[in-house]
Write an enzyme that holds these catalytic residues in place. Structure first.
Site, PDB file in Angstrom:
ATOM      1  N   ASN A   1      29.622  20.983  33.713  1.00 32.93           N
ATOM      2  CA  ASN A   1      31.072  20.915  33.910  1.00 32.93           C
ATOM      3  C   ASN A   1      31.408  20.635  35.366  1.00 32.93           C
ATOM      4  OD1 ASN A   1      30.080  23.619  34.138  1.00 32.93           O
ATOM      5  ND2 ASN A   1      32.136  24.443  34.043  1.00 32.93           N
TER       6      ASN A   1
ATOM      7  N   CYS B   1      36.417  18.710  23.417  1.00 37.76           N
ATOM      8  CA  CYS B   1      35.026  18.235  23.318  1.00 37.76           C
ATOM      9  C   CYS B   1      34.642  17.983  21.867  1.00 37.76           C
ATOM     10  CB  CYS B   1      34.065  19.240  23.958  1.00 37.76           C
ATOM     11  SG  CYS B   1      34.141  19.207  25.764  1.00 37.76           S
TER      12      CYS B   1
ATOM     13  N   GLU C   1      29.990  19.003  28.050  1.00 37.95           N
ATOM     14  CA  GLU C   1      29.695  18.210  26.849  1.00 37.95           C
ATOM     15  C   GLU C   1      30.216  16.779  26.992  1.00 37.95           C
ATOM     16  OE1 GLU C   1      30.979  21.195  27.058  1.00 37.95           O
ATOM     17  OE2 GLU C   1      30.691  22.390  25.252  1.00 37.95           O
TER      18      GLU C   1
ATOM     19  N   GLU D   1      34.641  20.788  37.838  1.00 39.89           N
ATOM     20  CA  GLU D   1      36.013  21.272  37.987  1.00 39.89           C
ATOM     21  C   GLU D   1      36.731  20.596  39.153  1.00 39.89           C
ATOM     22  OE1 GLU D   1      35.811  25.571  37.939  1.00 39.89           O
ATOM     23  OE2 GLU D   1      35.283  25.555  35.810  1.00 39.89           O
TER      24      GLU D   1
ATOM     25  N   CYS E   1      34.850  23.434  23.412  1.00 40.41           N
ATOM     26  CA  CYS E   1      36.319  23.482  23.300  1.00 40.41           C
ATOM     27  C   CYS E   1      36.796  22.411  22.320  1.00 40.41           C
ATOM     28  CB  CYS E   1      36.963  23.285  24.673  1.00 40.41           C
ATOM     29  SG  CYS E   1      37.027  21.567  25.219  1.00 40.41           S
TER      30      CYS E   1
ATOM     31  N   CYS F   1      34.583  19.106  30.943  1.00 40.39           N
ATOM     32  CA  CYS F   1      33.538  19.972  30.381  1.00 40.39           C
ATOM     33  C   CYS F   1      32.179  19.270  30.394  1.00 40.39           C
ATOM     34  CB  CYS F   1      33.855  20.310  28.925  1.00 40.39           C
ATOM     35  SG  CYS F   1      35.317  21.312  28.692  1.00 40.39           S
TER      36      CYS F   1
HETATM   37  N1  THU Z   1      33.612  24.423  29.692  1.00 39.41           N
HETATM   38  C1  THU Z   1      32.627  23.548  29.358  1.00 39.41           C
HETATM   39  O1  THU Z   1      32.113  22.799  30.195  1.00 39.41           O
HETATM   40  N2  THU Z   1      32.218  23.522  28.079  1.00 39.41           N
HETATM   41  C2  THU Z   1      32.617  24.398  27.119  1.00 39.41           C
HETATM   42  O2  THU Z   1      32.131  24.328  25.997  1.00 39.41           O
HETATM   43  C3  THU Z   1      33.630  25.407  27.422  1.00 39.41           C
HETATM   44  C4  THU Z   1      34.277  25.288  28.748  1.00 39.41           C
HETATM   45  C5  THU Z   1      34.012  24.497  31.100  1.00 39.41           C
HETATM   46  C6  THU Z   1      35.370  23.971  31.438  1.00 39.41           C
HETATM   47  C7  THU Z   1      35.663  24.748  32.703  1.00 39.41           C
HETATM   48  O3  THU Z   1      35.044  24.102  33.799  1.00 39.41           O
HETATM   49  C8  THU Z   1      34.971  26.079  32.492  1.00 39.41           C
HETATM   50  O4  THU Z   1      33.983  25.837  31.498  1.00 39.41           O
HETATM   51  C9  THU Z   1      35.876  27.201  32.059  1.00 39.41           C
HETATM   52  O5  THU Z   1      36.643  26.847  30.969  1.00 39.41           O
END
Ligand code: THU
Length: 160
Positions: free
Chosen positions: A61, A114, A74, A63, A111, A72
């Site tokens: 991920n 994704c 994925e 940010e 999520c 994310c």
């Molecule tokens: N996140 C992911 O990368 N994948 C997931 O399946 C759930 C959430 C990330 C998004 C964000 O950077 C952090 O996790 C918190 O939500």
């Protein structure tokens, strides 16, 4: 009124019960969490993808101070894989997440956004993608993305 129940089947494995290829992909996802850029959530996610041709791609991920601009793990991994090999189907996706000094005990689940993107890839190549959701207690395996997204909006929905 008609009531209809939609079932999702989740297979639950101990890590050691999985075959070597699946263990390798999960380990790749676990390695990838260290490459996450997650200074805001401190929730570090890794995703690893095996294509039908045996190539493996991984993502974490990413940010951003403008929160919605991040992405994310994925989607980072899936878009990267599809961009490199637009004609090769995805075979397996593994996901792991790490926070507060530990991998999650219960399997991490993708999520909604994704799930929608993963479904597009599954349908684009008309090939089921095996999903492996890692937790230290156990691993969830789903036989395809559709299991994660019942009543989905898909390409055919656009035809009315
Ligand atoms: N996140 C992911 O990368 N994948 C997931 O399946 C759930 C959430 C990330 C998004 C964000 O950077 C952090 O996790 C918190 O939500």
């Amino acid at each position: 009124m008609i009531k209809r129940t939609i079932e999702t089947t989740v297979e639950i494995y101990g890590f050691d019960e999985l075959d070597a290829a699946k263990q390798r992909l999960i380990n790749k996802a676990k390695e990838q969490v260290s490459k996450a850029y997650a200074p805001y959530s401190n929730f570090h996610v890794g995703a690893a993808i095996e294509l039908e041709n045996g190539e493996i791609f991984a993502g974490s991920n990413q940010e951003n101070s403008a929160y919605p601009s991040g992405l994310c793990a994925e989607r980072v991994a899936m878009f990267f894989a599809n961009a490199q090999y637009p004609d090769v189907a995805v075979k397996t996706l593994a996901i792991a997440a790490y926070t507060n000094g530990n991998f999650l005990e219960e399997p991490v689940t993708p999520c909604g956004s994704c799930r929608q993107v993963l479904l597009e890839t599954e349908q684009r190549f008309e090939k089921e993608i095996t999903i492996l959701l890692y937790g230290t207690n156990h691993v969830f395996q789903l036989k395809n993305v559709k299991q994660l997204l019942p009543l989905c909006f898909e390409k055919s929905s656009l035809n009315g």
